[in-house]
Design an enzyme around this catalytic site. Sequence first.
Site, mmCIF file in Angstrom:
data_model
loop_
_atom_site.group_PDB
_atom_site.id
_atom_site.type_symbol
_atom_site.label_atom_id
_atom_site.label_comp_id
_atom_site.label_asym_id
_atom_site.label_seq_id
_atom_site.Cartn_x
_atom_site.Cartn_y
_atom_site.Cartn_z
ATOM 1 N N CYS A 108 0.615 4.180 10.514
ATOM 2 C CA CYS A 108 1.049 5.396 9.745
ATOM 3 C C CYS A 108 1.613 6.397 10.548
ATOM 4 C CB CYS A 108 -0.023 6.086 9.025
ATOM 5 S SG CYS A 108 0.552 7.451 8.136
ATOM 6 N N ASN A 131 5.272 -1.669 8.958
ATOM 7 C CA ASN A 131 4.961 -0.244 8.449
ATOM 8 C C ASN A 131 6.493 0.509 8.508
ATOM 9 O OD1 ASN A 131 4.074 2.172 7.183
ATOM 10 N ND2 ASN A 131 2.198 1.882 8.211
ATOM 11 N N THR A 132 6.700 1.561 8.284
ATOM 12 C CA THR A 132 7.987 2.260 8.193
ATOM 13 C C THR A 132 8.520 2.599 9.404
ATOM 14 O OG1 THR A 132 6.557 4.148 7.826
ATOM 15 C CG2 THR A 132 7.502 3.181 5.862
ATOM 16 N N SER A 139 0.835 -1.313 0.104
ATOM 17 C CA SER A 139 -0.286 -0.088 -0.073
ATOM 18 C C SER A 139 0.877 1.174 0.120
ATOM 19 C CB SER A 139 -0.931 0.057 1.148
ATOM 20 O OG SER A 139 -1.681 1.289 1.212
ATOM 21 N N LEU A 152 -1.466 10.138 4.225
ATOM 22 C CA LEU A 152 -2.584 9.454 3.742
ATOM 23 C C LEU A 152 -3.158 10.158 2.676
ATOM 24 C CD1 LEU A 152 -3.594 8.170 7.407
ATOM 25 C CD2 LEU A 152 -2.466 6.658 5.481
ATOM 26 N N GLY A 154 12.725 0.813 2.253
ATOM 27 C CA GLY A 154 13.789 0.563 1.408
ATOM 28 C C GLY A 154 14.469 -0.659 2.054
HETATM 29 C C1 SIN Z 1 1.523 8.001 4.328
HETATM 30 O O1 SIN Z 1 0.513 8.332 3.613
HETATM 31 O O2 SIN Z 1 1.970 8.763 5.223
HETATM 32 C C2 SIN Z 1 2.041 6.570 4.392
HETATM 33 C C3 SIN Z 1 1.260 5.654 4.992
HETATM 34 C C4 SIN Z 1 1.688 4.704 6.034
HETATM 35 O O3 SIN Z 1 2.887 4.866 6.230
HETATM 36 O O4 SIN Z 1 0.806 4.116 6.665
#
Ligand code: SIN
Length: 306
Positions: free
Chosen positions: A131, A193-194, A21, A73, A218
Amino acid sequence: MVNTQVTLSGWTLDNPVIPASGTFGFGYEFSEVYDLNLLGSISLKGTTLAPRFGNPTPRIAETPAGLLNSVGLQNPGAEAVANEEMSRLSRVFHKKVILNVSGFSKEDYVGAVQALCRKDMVGLFEINISCPNVHGGGMAFGTDPDSAYEITRAVKAVADKPVYVKLSPNVTDITQIALACEEAGADGLSLINTLMGMRISLKDRKPILKNRTGGLSGPAIFPVALRMVYDVYEKVRIPLIGIGGVSSADDVLEMMLAGATAVQVGSANLVRPDACKAIIEELPHRMEAYHIESLSDIIGGAHHGT
Ligand code: SIN
């Protein structure tokens, strides 16, 4: 002939490779690059109940072996995704998709999921409680076991498809959040997620991202993601989708050995738009090289005897 099929909560995918996503739009944007029906599935752009413009720019910064984003988002809202984006995608993609849903309150998540129910094209909901780029929602729910439990339970009560919860790595112990989601009825988990990060412009002497911080993705985060999938697999019984820096067929195999049933590919799509196609084509060759006949046989294989 090797078997690349995997099954997520009763849904069988031709292969475990899924664009993550936020790195693949609503899918149809990539249909001129290759035939999307090669993919296991697609996790669509994170969707909220109301449309969102996202964060102010700059919202992307490069890092060694990775990328920081603070997109915030951006999306057209659940009604538009249900009625417009998914119907555009259905013209070029004939498999089920993963609907990634975000929110700022329990009611937001429930409302967005309700707006996206009753669609044959949906394989499962991926509830994004991770997020890092929004305030008053997103990751706030994914860093506290009680909130993770509450959101999962509320969504499970209205969802007409399996519910997977997307976990944040920005916690002390991800297994505590994973267990809370499982206890609340989650059918599976997506992770990770990140990772929250930052860059500073030496010229301006201030953060490059307007939002100051962003989420790191990454190849740099692959070992972190792998370790978290491995740890969570030891604690829960529900299926896992491994995410984080995957950019080759060997990475897919590693993720599956750690415990993932399927694997999402994120930033690699931004480096080369046909990254998932390349990985899917490479996969049978790498399976043969490692004497793997069926991918589903290796899920969690790294835990045996360790
Ligand atoms: C974002 O839209 O900021 C990234 C989505 C996410 O990290 O869940």
